[in-house]
Design an enzyme around this catalytic site. Structure first.
Site, PDB file in Angstrom:
ATOM      1  N   ILE A   1      50.165  21.178  42.057  1.00 27.50           N
ATOM      2  CA  ILE A   1      49.124  20.171  41.817  1.00 27.50           C
ATOM      3  C   ILE A   1      49.628  18.791  42.222  1.00 27.50           C
ATOM      4  CG2 ILE A   1      47.743  19.008  40.026  1.00 27.50           C
ATOM      5  CD1 ILE A   1      47.648  21.671  38.490  1.00 27.50           C
TER       6      ILE A   1
ATOM      7  N   TYR B   1      53.558  29.792  25.584  1.00 23.29           N
ATOM      8  CA  TYR B   1      53.124  28.682  26.451  1.00 23.29           C
ATOM      9  C   TYR B   1      51.887  27.986  25.883  1.00 23.29           C
ATOM     10  CZ  TYR B   1      50.738  26.898  30.762  1.00 23.29           C
ATOM     11  OH  TYR B   1      50.063  26.164  31.707  1.00 23.29           O
TER      12      TYR B   1
ATOM     13  N   ARG C   1      53.665  36.127  25.085  1.00 19.42           N
ATOM     14  CA  ARG C   1      52.783  35.512  26.078  1.00 19.42           C
ATOM     15  C   ARG C   1      52.246  34.161  25.577  1.00 19.42           C
ATOM     16  NH1 ARG C   1      49.072  36.079  30.417  1.00 19.42           N
ATOM     17  NH2 ARG C   1      47.830  34.192  30.389  1.00 19.42           N
TER      18      ARG C   1
ATOM     19  N   GLU D   1      44.627  27.834  28.883  1.00 17.84           N
ATOM     20  CA  GLU D   1      45.190  28.868  27.999  1.00 17.84           C
ATOM     21  C   GLU D   1      45.192  28.445  26.542  1.00 17.84           C
ATOM     22  OE1 GLU D   1      48.361  31.361  28.695  1.00 17.84           O
ATOM     23  OE2 GLU D   1      47.903  31.689  30.792  1.00 17.84           O
TER      24      GLU D   1
ATOM     25  N   TYR E   1      53.763  40.896  26.727  1.00 19.04           N
ATOM     26  CA  TYR E   1      52.670  40.316  27.521  1.00 19.04           C
ATOM     27  C   TYR E   1      51.347  40.569  26.798  1.00 19.04           C
ATOM     28  CZ  TYR E   1      49.526  39.257  31.411  1.00 19.04           C
ATOM     29  OH  TYR E   1      48.545  38.714  32.188  1.00 19.04           O
TER      30      TYR E   1
ATOM     31  N   ILE F   1      63.719  15.711  33.605  1.00 18.40           N
ATOM     32  CA  ILE F   1      63.304  14.892  32.447  1.00 18.40           C
ATOM     33  C   ILE F   1      63.932  15.353  31.136  1.00 18.40           C
ATOM     34  CG2 ILE F   1      61.152  14.061  33.494  1.00 18.40           C
ATOM     35  CD1 ILE F   1      59.710  16.052  31.485  1.00 18.40           C
TER      36      ILE F   1
ATOM     37  N   ARG G   1      38.475  35.709  35.449  1.00 20.65           N
ATOM     38  CA  ARG G   1      38.922  34.334  35.645  1.00 20.65           C
ATOM     39  C   ARG G   1      37.876  33.596  36.473  1.00 20.65           C
ATOM     40  NH1 ARG G   1      42.132  35.899  32.477  1.00 20.65           N
ATOM     41  NH2 ARG G   1      44.399  35.747  32.521  1.00 20.65           N
TER      42      ARG G   1
ATOM     43  N   TRP H   1      43.378  26.609  39.021  1.00 19.40           N
ATOM     44  CA  TRP H   1      43.277  25.869  40.291  1.00 19.40           C
ATOM     45  C   TRP H   1      44.090  26.633  41.326  1.00 19.40           C
ATOM     46  CZ3 TRP H   1      44.265  19.961  38.947  1.00 19.40           C
ATOM     47  CH2 TRP H   1      43.410  19.588  37.898  1.00 19.40           C
TER      48      TRP H   1
HETATM   49  N1  NAD Z   1      47.713  25.442  38.636  1.00 19.11           N
HETATM   50  C1  NAD Z   1      46.921  25.729  37.634  1.00 19.11           C
HETATM   51  O1  NAD Z   1      45.901  26.371  37.796  1.00 19.11           O
HETATM   52  C2  NAD Z   1      47.214  25.261  36.251  1.00 19.11           C
HETATM   53  C3  NAD Z   1      46.437  25.798  35.229  1.00 19.11           C
HETATM   54  C4  NAD Z   1      46.637  25.352  33.934  1.00 19.11           C
HETATM   55  C5  NAD Z   1      47.574  24.370  33.672  1.00 19.11           C
HETATM   56  N2  NAD Z   1      48.317  23.844  34.673  1.00 19.11           N
HETATM   57  C6  NAD Z   1      49.290  22.811  34.311  1.00 19.11           C
HETATM   58  O2  NAD Z   1      49.352  21.819  35.335  1.00 19.11           O
HETATM   59  C7  NAD Z   1      50.691  21.356  35.485  1.00 19.11           C
HETATM   60  C8  NAD Z   1      51.144  21.500  36.933  1.00 19.11           C
HETATM   61  O3  NAD Z   1      51.002  22.834  37.335  1.00 19.11           O
HETATM   62  P1  NAD Z   1      51.351  23.362  38.815  1.00 19.11           P
HETATM   63  O4  NAD Z   1      50.441  24.489  39.070  1.00 19.11           O
HETATM   64  O5  NAD Z   1      51.409  22.228  39.761  1.00 19.11           O
HETATM   65  O6  NAD Z   1      52.816  23.946  38.545  1.00 19.11           O
HETATM   66  P2  NAD Z   1      54.160  23.798  39.414  1.00 19.11           P
HETATM   67  O7  NAD Z   1      55.161  24.708  38.789  1.00 19.11           O
HETATM   68  O8  NAD Z   1      53.861  23.986  40.846  1.00 19.11           O
HETATM   69  O9  NAD Z   1      54.581  22.289  39.168  1.00 19.11           O
HETATM   70  C9  NAD Z   1      55.340  21.842  38.072  1.00 19.11           C
HETATM   71  C10 NAD Z   1      56.418  20.909  38.601  1.00 19.11           C
HETATM   72  O10 NAD Z   1      57.134  20.357  37.495  1.00 19.11           O
HETATM   73  C11 NAD Z   1      58.491  20.286  37.844  1.00 19.11           C
HETATM   74  N3  NAD Z   1      59.314  20.278  36.626  1.00 19.11           N
HETATM   75  C12 NAD Z   1      59.364  21.245  35.671  1.00 19.11           C
HETATM   76  N4  NAD Z   1      60.261  20.905  34.731  1.00 19.11           N
HETATM   77  C13 NAD Z   1      60.798  19.714  35.088  1.00 19.11           C
HETATM   78  C14 NAD Z   1      61.778  18.857  34.534  1.00 19.11           C
HETATM   79  N5  NAD Z   1      62.422  19.187  33.402  1.00 19.11           N
HETATM   80  N6  NAD Z   1      62.068  17.694  35.156  1.00 19.11           N
HETATM   81  C15 NAD Z   1      61.425  17.363  36.321  1.00 19.11           C
HETATM   82  N7  NAD Z   1      60.498  18.134  36.904  1.00 19.11           N
HETATM   83  C16 NAD Z   1      60.187  19.295  36.310  1.00 19.11           C
HETATM   84  C17 NAD Z   1      58.744  21.553  38.669  1.00 19.11           C
HETATM   85  O11 NAD Z   1      59.912  21.418  39.481  1.00 19.11           O
HETATM   86  C18 NAD Z   1      57.462  21.636  39.481  1.00 19.11           C
HETATM   87  O12 NAD Z   1      57.591  21.008  40.731  1.00 19.11           O
HETATM   88  C19 NAD Z   1      51.526  22.151  34.469  1.00 19.11           C
HETATM   89  O13 NAD Z   1      51.679  21.388  33.307  1.00 19.11           O
HETATM   90  C20 NAD Z   1      50.687  23.376  34.176  1.00 19.11           C
HETATM   91  O14 NAD Z   1      50.937  23.867  32.880  1.00 19.11           O
HETATM   92  C21 NAD Z   1      48.173  24.284  35.952  1.00 19.11           C
HETATM   93  O1  UDX Z   2      50.024  40.733  40.806  1.00 21.17           O
HETATM   94  C1  UDX Z   2      49.292  40.395  39.848  1.00 21.17           C
HETATM   95  C2  UDX Z   2      49.402  39.150  39.183  1.00 21.17           C
HETATM   96  C3  UDX Z   2      48.533  38.852  38.149  1.00 21.17           C
HETATM   97  N1  UDX Z   2      47.576  39.746  37.764  1.00 21.17           N
HETATM   98  C4  UDX Z   2      46.594  39.388  36.704  1.00 21.17           C
HETATM   99  O2  UDX Z   2      45.793  38.310  37.200  1.00 21.17           O
HETATM  100  C5  UDX Z   2      45.352  37.469  36.132  1.00 21.17           C
HETATM  101  C6  UDX Z   2      45.649  36.023  36.475  1.00 21.17           C
HETATM  102  O3  UDX Z   2      47.031  35.831  36.512  1.00 21.17           O
HETATM  103  P1  UDX Z   2      47.747  34.429  36.817  1.00 21.17           P
HETATM  104  O4  UDX Z   2      49.137  34.741  37.228  1.00 21.17           O
HETATM  105  O5  UDX Z   2      46.968  33.600  37.747  1.00 21.17           O
HETATM  106  O6  UDX Z   2      47.827  33.730  35.395  1.00 21.17           O
HETATM  107  P2  UDX Z   2      46.773  33.476  34.233  1.00 21.17           P
HETATM  108  O7  UDX Z   2      45.418  33.165  34.767  1.00 21.17           O
HETATM  109  O8  UDX Z   2      46.838  34.614  33.279  1.00 21.17           O
HETATM  110  O9  UDX Z   2      47.438  32.220  33.540  1.00 21.17           O
HETATM  111  C7  UDX Z   2      47.537  30.991  34.224  1.00 21.17           C
HETATM  112  O10 UDX Z   2      46.472  30.248  33.759  1.00 21.17           O
HETATM  113  C8  UDX Z   2      46.509  28.906  33.505  1.00 21.17           C
HETATM  114  C9  UDX Z   2      47.835  28.191  33.658  1.00 21.17           C
HETATM  115  O11 UDX Z   2      48.182  27.500  32.494  1.00 21.17           O
HETATM  116  C10 UDX Z   2      48.964  28.936  34.191  1.00 21.17           C
HETATM  117  O12 UDX Z   2      49.077  28.598  35.539  1.00 21.17           O
HETATM  118  C11 UDX Z   2      48.899  30.407  33.953  1.00 21.17           C
HETATM  119  O13 UDX Z   2      49.279  30.594  32.610  1.00 21.17           O
HETATM  120  C12 UDX Z   2      46.006  38.029  34.869  1.00 21.17           C
HETATM  121  O14 UDX Z   2      45.092  38.863  34.216  1.00 21.17           O
HETATM  122  C13 UDX Z   2      47.160  38.865  35.391  1.00 21.17           C
HETATM  123  O15 UDX Z   2      47.522  39.925  34.522  1.00 21.17           O
HETATM  124  C14 UDX Z   2      47.465  40.973  38.411  1.00 21.17           C
HETATM  125  O16 UDX Z   2      46.612  41.810  38.067  1.00 21.17           O
HETATM  126  N2  UDX Z   2      48.326  41.255  39.429  1.00 21.17           N
END
Ligand code: NAD
Ligand code: UDX
Length: 387
Positions: A27, A183, A180, A139, A333, A75, A258, A213
Site C-alpha cells: 500500500i 492479528y 488466527r 479483520e 488457523y 520502528i 471476500r 486491497w
Molecule cells: N493490503 C490489504 O488488503 C490490507 C488489508 C487490511 C489491512 N491492511 C493493513 O494495511 C497496512 C499495510 O499493508 P500492506 O498490504 O501494504 O502490507 P505490506 O506488508 O506490504 O507493508 C507493510 C510494510 O511495513 C513494513 N514494516 C513492518 N514492520 C516494520 C518495522 N518494525 N519497522 C519499519 N517498517 C516495518 C514492512 O517492511 C512493509 O514494507 C498494514 O497495517 C495492514 O495490516 C492491509
Molecule cells: O492459496 C491460497 C491462499 C489463501 N486462500 C484463502 O483465501 C482467502 C483470502 O486469503 P488472504 O491471504 O487474502 O487473507 P484474508 O483475506 O483471510 O486476510 C487478509 O485480510 C485483511 C488483511 O488485514 C490482511 O491482509 C489479511 O489478514 C482465505 O479464505 C484463505 O484461506 C486459499 O484458498 N488459497
C-alpha cells in the site's frame, strides 16, 4: 506542482510533510507514487525495505527527488522515529505483519508488530499534537453474525447479519487457541487505544479498515522475490500457482467470501482522507468494494480465465485442488466467512466510491504479474542440461 488543488469544501490545499511508516510495502508504494505524481506534498518514507519504492527514489534527477526521502528504520528500536514524526504535519502508519500465514505460526511477532510497535507512534503523535492516519483492518469485524445462524435461516439474508458497519457491527473472534485471531485482536486494541487518545487527549486521528486491497506489487512470489517456503496473501499465492502451471489450492474448499478492491481505487480514498482532515478526523472508514464479492473458489476460476487471456498459456485441465487449512496454514488457523463493507460513512464524509470491476482489476494485475515474473519463474524451474 498541482498547488492550486482544492479540498472537498473548496479550500486550497497547502503542501504538507507526511511521515509514512511502512512506506516500502504494497500500500505504501502506491500511496508514495500517487503523492509524488499528483500532489505537492513531501514524504519521509520509513521502512526496513525500499525495493518497492526504489523507482521513486532514483534517479536524483526525477521531478520529485526533493520531495521524497527514505529512512531505513525499524520502528521497534530506533530513537530517530520521534524526530521524524515531529518534522511532519501528518503521520501515516502502515507498518505491520499482515499475512495470515504468520498469525497462527508467529503469534508473538504478530501481536508485537500490530500492537506494541504501534504504541510509540500513537504516543509521539499525541504528545506532539500531530495528526495520525492509522491502518487497521477489516479483520477487526472477525466473523459475521449470520454465520452462527442455521444454513437455511431467512435471517441470514438480512444485511444487519452480514454487512460490516463501523459504528454498529460487533467484533466476533474465535477462541484463544485459534491463534488466527492474534492479528485482529491486536489491531482492535490499537484502534481502541487511538480512539481513547482522541477522546481523552484530543489526538486527531483517522482509522482505515482496508477490505482486501489487491494489485501490482502485493507481497512476493515464493522463490523469486521472497522465500521459497513463504506463504503470501491469496493474490500472490494464486499468481504463483498460475505462473508455475500448478493447480490453485483452495483452503477448506474455497467457500469463504471476500470483496476485493483495486489498489488504485483505494488509494484515491486515502488521498481524500489526507487532504480533507476536517471530514476525516475522528472517523473509522471501511475502504472496500461491496460490488466485487466472490467466493475464493470463484476468485480462483476467474484468475485462471484472466491469466489464460493475458499470458496466452492454456489453462490446466484441473485448475484447482482442495487442501485443508491445517495442511496449508497449520494448527490454529480460522477464517472470516464473509466481508461486505458498509460504505455509508466514507460516502457521506468523502464522497468516495470504488470504480474498478473484479475482472478489470485482475486483468491489469495479472498482466503485471506475467510481465514481471514469467521469465524468472521459467528460469528457476528449467532443469540444467548435464554435459
Ligand atoms: N493490503 C490489504 O488488503 C490490507 C488489508 C487490511 C489491512 N491492511 C493493513 O494495511 C497496512 C499495510 O499493508 P500492506 O498490504 O501494504 O502490507 P505490506 O506488508 O506490504 O507493508 C507493510 C510494510 O511495513 C513494513 N514494516 C513492518 N514492520 C516494520 C518495522 N518494525 N519497522 C519499519 N517498517 C516495518 C514492512 O517492511 C512493509 O514494507 C498494514 O497495517 C495492514 O495490516 C492491509
Ligand atoms: O492459496 C491460497 C491462499 C489463501 N486462500 C484463502 O483465501 C482467502 C483470502 O486469503 P488472504 O491471504 O487474502 O487473507 P484474508 O483475506 O483471510 O486476510 C487478509 O485480510 C485483511 C488483511 O488485514 C490482511 O491482509 C489479511 O489478514 C482465505 O479464505 C484463505 O484461506 C486459499 O484458498 N488459497
Amino acid at each position: 506542482m498541482a498547488s492550486s488543488r482544492a479540498d472537498l469544501d473548496g479550500n486550497s490545499i497547502k503542501p504538507m510533510t507526511i511521515c509514512m511508516i511502512g512506506a516500502g510495502g504494497f500500500i505504501g508504494s502506491h500511496l508514495c507514487e500517487k503523492l509524488m505524481a499528483e500532489t505537492p506534498h513531501k514524504v519521509l518514507a520509513v521502512d526496513v525495505y525500499n525495493d518497492k519504492i526504489n523507482h521513486l527514489l532514483e534517479p536524483s534527477s526525477s521531478p520529485w527527488a526533493e520531495r521524497i526521502q527514505f529512512h531505513r528504520i525499524n520502528i521497534k528500536n530506533d530513537s530517530r522515529l520521534e524526530g521524524l514524526i515531529r518534522m511532519a504535519d501528518l503521520t501515516i502508519n502502515l507498518a505491520a505483519i499482515c499475512t495470515p500465514a504468520d498469525y497462527n505460526t508467529r503469534p508473538l511477532d504478530t501481536i508485537y508488530s500490530n500492537f506494541i510497535d504501534a504504541l510509540p507512534v500513537v504516543k509521539y503523535c499525541s504528545e506532539n499534537s500531530k495528526r495520525l492516519i492509522h491502518f487497521s483492518t477489516c479483520e477487526v469485524y472477525g466473523k459475521t453474525v449470520g454465520c452462527f445462524l442455521p444454513k437455511d435461516s431467512p435471517l441470514r439474508q438480512e444485511p444487519a447479519n452480514y454487512v460490516l458497519s463501523e459504528d454498529t457491527s460487533p467484533c466476533i473472534f474465535g477462541p484463544i487457541e485459534k491463534q488466527r485471531w492474534s492479528y485482529a485482536c491486536a489491531k482492535q486494541l490499537i484502534e481502541r487505544l487511538i480512539y481513547a487518545e482522541g477522546a481523552e487527549n484530543g489526538l486527531e486521528f483517522t482509522i482505515v479498515r482496508p477490505f482486501n486491497w489487491i494489485g501490482p506489487r502485493m507481497d512476493f512470489i515464493p522463490g523469486i522475490d521472497g522465500p521459497s517456503e513463504g506463504v503470501p496473501r491469496v493474490l500472490a499465492c494464486f499468481s504463483n500457482n498460475l505462473l508455475r502451471g500448478e493447480p490453485l489450492k483452495l483452503v477448506d474448499g474455497g467457500e469463504s467470501q471476500r470483496t476485493f478492491v483495486y489498489i488504485k481505487d483505494a488509494i484515491e480514498a486515502v488521498l481524500l482522507m489526507i487532504e480533507n482532515p476536517a471530514r476525516a478526523n475522528g472517523h473509522i472508514f471501511n475502504v472496500g468494494n461491496p460490488n466485487n464479492e466472490v467466493t475464493v473458489r470463484q476468485l480462483a476460476e476467474m484468475m485462471t480465465q484472466v491469466y489464460t487471456k493475458v499470458s496466452g498459456e492454456p489453462a490446466l485441465a484441473s485448475p484447482t485442488i482442495d487442501i485443508s487449512s491445517k495442511e496449508f496454514y497449520g494448527e490454529g488457523y480460522d477464517d472470516s466467512d464473509k466481508r461486505i463493507p458498509d460504505m455509508t460513512i466514507i460516502n457521506r464524509q468523502l464522497g468516495w466510491n470504488p470504480k474498478t470491476s473484479l475482472w478489470d482489476l485482475l486483468e491489469s494485475t495479472l498482466t503485471y504479474q506475467h510481465r514481471t515474473y514469467a521469465e524468472a519463474v521459467k528460469k528457476s524451474t528449467s532443469v540444467p542440461v548435464s554435459s
